[in-house]
Design a protein around this motif. Structure first.
Motif, PDB file in Angstrom:
ATOM      1  N   ARG A  34      62.695  39.805  41.865  1.00 27.69           N
ATOM      2  CA  ARG A  34      63.314  40.015  40.550  1.00 27.69           C
ATOM      3  C   ARG A  34      63.099  38.808  39.643  1.00 27.69           C
ATOM      4  O   ARG A  34      62.827  38.956  38.443  1.00 27.69           O
ATOM      5  CB  ARG A  34      64.798  40.281  40.736  1.00 27.69           C
ATOM      6  CG  ARG A  34      65.127  41.676  41.257  1.00 27.69           C
ATOM      7  CD  ARG A  34      66.614  41.837  41.482  1.00 27.69           C
ATOM      8  NE  ARG A  34      66.942  43.202  41.889  1.00 27.69           N
ATOM      9  CZ  ARG A  34      68.149  43.596  42.268  1.00 27.69           C
ATOM     10  NH1 ARG A  34      69.159  42.730  42.284  1.00 27.69           N
ATOM     11  NH2 ARG A  34      68.359  44.848  42.631  1.00 27.69           N
ATOM     12  N   GLU A  35      63.205  37.629  40.226  1.00 27.88           N
ATOM     13  CA  GLU A  35      62.991  36.425  39.425  1.00 27.88           C
ATOM     14  C   GLU A  35      61.552  36.360  38.926  1.00 27.88           C
ATOM     15  O   GLU A  35      61.299  36.020  37.758  1.00 27.88           O
ATOM     16  CB  GLU A  35      63.317  35.195  40.278  1.00 27.88           C
ATOM     17  CG  GLU A  35      63.230  33.885  39.502  1.00 27.88           C
ATOM     18  CD  GLU A  35      63.641  32.694  40.357  1.00 27.88           C
ATOM     19  OE1 GLU A  35      63.551  31.557  39.861  1.00 27.88           O
ATOM     20  OE2 GLU A  35      64.053  32.919  41.520  1.00 27.88           O
ATOM     21  N   ARG A  36      60.602  36.694  39.796  1.00 33.35           N
ATOM     22  CA  ARG A  36      59.197  36.681  39.384  1.00 33.35           C
ATOM     23  C   ARG A  36      58.933  37.714  38.300  1.00 33.35           C
ATOM     24  O   ARG A  36      58.197  37.468  37.344  1.00 33.35           O
ATOM     25  CB  ARG A  36      58.305  36.958  40.593  1.00 33.35           C
ATOM     26  CG  ARG A  36      58.308  35.846  41.640  1.00 33.35           C
ATOM     27  CD  ARG A  36      57.361  36.143  42.770  1.00 33.35           C
ATOM     28  NE  ARG A  36      55.997  36.276  42.289  1.00 33.35           N
ATOM     29  CZ  ARG A  36      54.974  36.659  43.057  1.00 33.35           C
ATOM     30  NH1 ARG A  36      55.198  36.973  44.327  1.00 33.35           N
ATOM     31  NH2 ARG A  36      53.756  36.740  42.559  1.00 33.35           N
ATOM     32  N   ILE A  37      59.542  38.898  38.468  1.00 34.67           N
ATOM     33  CA  ILE A  37      59.362  39.939  37.446  1.00 34.67           C
ATOM     34  C   ILE A  37      59.924  39.471  36.109  1.00 34.67           C
ATOM     35  O   ILE A  37      59.334  39.698  35.044  1.00 34.67           O
ATOM     36  CB  ILE A  37      60.045  41.241  37.906  1.00 34.67           C
ATOM     37  CG1 ILE A  37      59.291  41.836  39.089  1.00 34.67           C
ATOM     38  CG2 ILE A  37      60.127  42.247  36.768  1.00 34.67           C
ATOM     39  CD1 ILE A  37      59.986  43.025  39.734  1.00 34.67           C
ATOM     40  N   GLY A  38      61.091  38.807  36.138  1.00 36.08           N
ATOM     41  CA  GLY A  38      61.661  38.287  34.896  1.00 36.08           C
ATOM     42  C   GLY A  38      60.742  37.281  34.226  1.00 36.08           C
ATOM     43  O   GLY A  38      60.560  37.306  32.994  1.00 36.08           O
TER      44      GLY A  38
END
Length: 208
Positions: free
Chosen positions: A120-124
């Protein structure tokens, strides 16, 4: 006197018969005891019919003889206690196994949640970078890129057409070259044929 001897003979026979019955009973009890030991060792279910069949005695003897009945009842009770202990041990092992599986599943679930948070952090971050890139390109830039893309496609089509024409010319040149090679070989053969008679006439002249 004769009557006394008969009484003694009868008493002797009775005692012998009693000793024989007692010996027979002891033999049966020993066979029953050995049979029960074997059945416990081999974990065979202990029942009155099974013991009677394996020990070679009647069921009536097992039920009516106090010692035999006590042996079988004690063995059945001990077998029941052993089965209960084994079942309890089995249940404890199963419970421990399930507890371990539950712990493993919990650890795996935590690892999955951690991986989800990382993704999720990478997608953000990627979405933020994409928004930054979109902000850099204005409407005029997008139109210019579309026009350049169209022009590049047209150039690719022209180059493909030019390449096709060049291939056709190359094939024609190769065909023409093969024709010229054959024509040159034919001319060389004609020249050799024309030279042969002259050489023959020179060789026929008389020498002085």
């Amino acid at each position: 006197m004769e009557r006394l001897r008969r009484r003694q003979t009868t008493a002797t026979r009775t005692q012998a018969a009693n000793r024989a019955r007692q010996q027979n009973t002891r033999g049966k009890l020993e066979r029953i005891d050995m049979t029960l030991r074997t059945m416990r060792r081999e974990r065979i279910p202990i029942t009155y019919p099974a013991v009677a069949a394996r020990a070679g005695v009647s069921r009536t003897f097992l039920y009516q003889n106090a010692d035999a009945k006590n042996l079988v009842a004690t063995a059945i009770e001990a077998a029941g206690d052993r089965r209960r202990r084994e079942q309890a041990t089995h249940d404890a092992n199963v419970e421990a196994s399930w507890q371990q599986r539950a712990l493993n599943a919990e650890h795996a679930l935590k690892a999955v949640y951690a991986e989800i948070d990382i993704q999720r952090e990478r997608i953000g971050l990627l979405l933020g970078q994409l928004r930054d890139l979109q902000a850099e390109y204005t409407e005029g830039t997008a139109q210019r890129l579309a026009e350049e893309n169209t022009e590049l496609k047209q150039r690719v089509r022209r180059l493909a057409e030019d390449n096709r024409v060049v291939e056709q010319k190359l094939q024609a040149a190769r065909s023409n070259n093969r024709f010229l090679d054959k024509r040159l070989a034919d001319l060389e053969a004609e020249i050799l044929d024309a030279q042969m008679p002259k050489q023959a006439r020179k060789s026929d002249r008389p020498t002085r």
